[in-house]
Design a protein around this motif. Sequence first.
Motif, PDB file in Angstrom:
ATOM      1  N   GLY A 196      64.642 111.925 -31.022  1.00 51.45           N
ATOM      2  CA  GLY A 196      63.178 112.486 -30.329  1.00 51.45           C
ATOM      3  C   GLY A 196      62.067 111.436 -30.395  1.00 51.45           C
ATOM      4  O   GLY A 196      61.283 111.570 -29.950  1.00 51.45           O
ATOM      5  N   LYS A 197      62.654 109.898 -30.028  1.00 51.16           N
ATOM      6  CA  LYS A 197      61.758 109.021 -29.562  1.00 51.16           C
ATOM      7  C   LYS A 197      61.001 109.241 -28.346  1.00 51.16           C
ATOM      8  O   LYS A 197      60.004 109.146 -28.113  1.00 51.16           O
ATOM      9  CB  LYS A 197      62.491 107.536 -29.626  1.00 51.16           C
ATOM     10  N   THR A 198      61.909 109.543 -27.068  1.00 53.77           N
ATOM     11  CA  THR A 198      61.149 109.668 -25.972  1.00 53.77           C
ATOM     12  C   THR A 198      60.389 111.068 -26.012  1.00 53.77           C
ATOM     13  O   THR A 198      59.285 110.802 -25.346  1.00 53.77           O
ATOM     14  CB  THR A 198      62.400 109.803 -24.911  1.00 53.77           C
ATOM     15  N   GLU A 199      60.733 111.894 -26.560  1.00 50.89           N
ATOM     16  CA  GLU A 199      59.688 113.145 -26.573  1.00 50.89           C
ATOM     17  C   GLU A 199      58.413 112.754 -27.274  1.00 50.89           C
ATOM     18  O   GLU A 199      57.493 112.903 -26.752  1.00 50.89           O
ATOM     19  CB  GLU A 199      60.391 114.295 -27.450  1.00 50.89           C
ATOM     20  N   SER A 200      58.506 111.919 -28.666  1.00 47.82           N
ATOM     21  CA  SER A 200      57.244 111.564 -29.060  1.00 47.82           C
ATOM     22  C   SER A 200      56.336 110.403 -28.381  1.00 47.82           C
ATOM     23  O   SER A 200      55.237 110.760 -28.429  1.00 47.82           O
ATOM     24  CB  SER A 200      57.548 110.819 -30.271  1.00 47.82           C
ATOM     25  N   LEU A 201      57.338 109.675 -27.363  1.00 46.13           N
ATOM     26  CA  LEU A 201      56.323 108.740 -26.700  1.00 46.13           C
ATOM     27  C   LEU A 201      55.645 109.637 -25.578  1.00 46.13           C
ATOM     28  O   LEU A 201      54.360 109.295 -25.042  1.00 46.13           O
ATOM     29  CB  LEU A 201      57.233 107.732 -26.245  1.00 46.13           C
ATOM     30  N   ALA A 202      56.363 110.508 -24.874  1.00 43.31           N
ATOM     31  CA  ALA A 202      55.631 111.222 -23.945  1.00 43.31           C
ATOM     32  C   ALA A 202      54.415 112.179 -24.426  1.00 43.31           C
ATOM     33  O   ALA A 202      53.252 112.108 -23.822  1.00 43.31           O
ATOM     34  CB  ALA A 202      56.585 112.415 -23.222  1.00 43.31           C
ATOM     35  N   LYS A 203      54.527 112.720 -25.629  1.00 47.67           N
ATOM     36  CA  LYS A 203      53.421 113.529 -26.085  1.00 47.67           C
ATOM     37  C   LYS A 203      52.366 112.328 -26.569  1.00 47.67           C
ATOM     38  O   LYS A 203      51.194 112.582 -26.248  1.00 47.67           O
ATOM     39  CB  LYS A 203      53.959 114.057 -27.493  1.00 47.67           C
ATOM     40  N   ARG A 204      52.490 111.202 -26.952  1.00 45.69           N
ATOM     41  CA  ARG A 204      51.724 110.216 -27.356  1.00 45.69           C
ATOM     42  C   ARG A 204      50.893 109.735 -25.927  1.00 45.69           C
ATOM     43  O   ARG A 204      49.578 109.481 -25.897  1.00 45.69           O
ATOM     44  CB  ARG A 204      52.373 108.836 -27.827  1.00 45.69           C
ATOM     45  N   GLU A 247      64.220 109.457 -17.825  1.00 43.38           N
ATOM     46  CA  GLU A 247      63.920 110.427 -18.861  1.00 43.38           C
ATOM     47  C   GLU A 247      62.616 110.267 -19.386  1.00 43.38           C
ATOM     48  O   GLU A 247      62.206 111.713 -19.509  1.00 43.38           O
ATOM     49  CB  GLU A 247      65.079 110.170 -20.004  1.00 43.38           C
ATOM     50  N   LEU A 248      62.079 109.269 -19.716  1.00 43.61           N
ATOM     51  CA  LEU A 248      61.002 109.266 -19.692  1.00 43.61           C
ATOM     52  C   LEU A 248      59.935 109.747 -18.981  1.00 43.61           C
ATOM     53  O   LEU A 248      58.941 110.652 -19.283  1.00 43.61           O
ATOM     54  CB  LEU A 248      60.249 107.774 -20.192  1.00 43.61           C
ATOM     55  N   ARG A 249      60.020 109.690 -17.677  1.00 50.85           N
ATOM     56  CA  ARG A 249      59.193 109.799 -16.546  1.00 50.85           C
ATOM     57  C   ARG A 249      59.301 111.381 -16.536  1.00 50.85           C
ATOM     58  O   ARG A 249      58.211 112.278 -16.378  1.00 50.85           O
ATOM     59  CB  ARG A 249      59.590 109.475 -15.328  1.00 50.85           C
ATOM     60  N   GLY A 250      60.358 112.178 -16.830  1.00 46.72           N
ATOM     61  CA  GLY A 250      60.588 113.444 -16.646  1.00 46.72           C
ATOM     62  C   GLY A 250      59.863 114.048 -17.799  1.00 46.72           C
ATOM     63  O   GLY A 250      59.156 115.362 -17.518  1.00 46.72           O
ATOM     64  N   ARG A 251      60.091 113.639 -18.749  1.00 51.99           N
ATOM     65  CA  ARG A 251      59.517 114.431 -20.228  1.00 51.99           C
ATOM     66  C   ARG A 251      57.885 114.193 -20.068  1.00 51.99           C
ATOM     67  O   ARG A 251      57.183 115.081 -20.594  1.00 51.99           O
ATOM     68  CB  ARG A 251      59.922 113.513 -21.291  1.00 51.99           C
ATOM     69  N   PHE A 252      57.504 113.152 -19.699  1.00 49.24           N
ATOM     70  CA  PHE A 252      55.899 112.988 -19.324  1.00 49.24           C
ATOM     71  C   PHE A 252      55.330 114.019 -18.526  1.00 49.24           C
ATOM     72  O   PHE A 252      54.261 114.443 -18.795  1.00 49.24           O
ATOM     73  CB  PHE A 252      55.612 111.368 -19.006  1.00 49.24           C
ATOM     74  N   GLN A 253      55.999 113.864 -17.203  1.00 49.58           N
ATOM     75  CA  GLN A 253      55.517 115.056 -16.215  1.00 49.58           C
ATOM     76  C   GLN A 253      55.663 116.439 -16.979  1.00 49.58           C
ATOM     77  O   GLN A 253      54.584 117.040 -16.649  1.00 49.58           O
ATOM     78  CB  GLN A 253      56.429 115.096 -14.935  1.00 49.58           C
ATOM     79  N   ASN A 254      56.582 116.869 -17.862  1.00 54.65           N
ATOM     80  CA  ASN A 254      56.674 118.172 -18.336  1.00 54.65           C
ATOM     81  C   ASN A 254      55.522 118.314 -19.330  1.00 54.65           C
ATOM     82  O   ASN A 254      54.973 119.295 -19.517  1.00 54.65           O
ATOM     83  CB  ASN A 254      58.275 118.373 -19.061  1.00 54.65           C
TER      84      ASN A 254
END
Length: 78
Positions: free
Chosen positions: A35-43, A69-76
Amino acid sequence: MTEPFSDTLPDQAARDAIASDTTVSMFVEAGAGSGKTESLAKRMVATLKTDVGIHQMAAITFTRKAAGELRGRFQNEL
């Protein structure tokens, strides 16, 4: 006797801090799929809610795949 199922993860407090405590820098070390990428996107989204603009933000990944992956999660999250 087994414990009843809980939706709360054992490290939920750490996940919440990563995603919301934008006043400190953090080093996060965790395994793949944790869940690192998800947490970073939320941050990143939480940081935008402060006085930091998107043009003042940078995120560095090790691979192009991770960047996508990070770009997509950030956009979401936005």
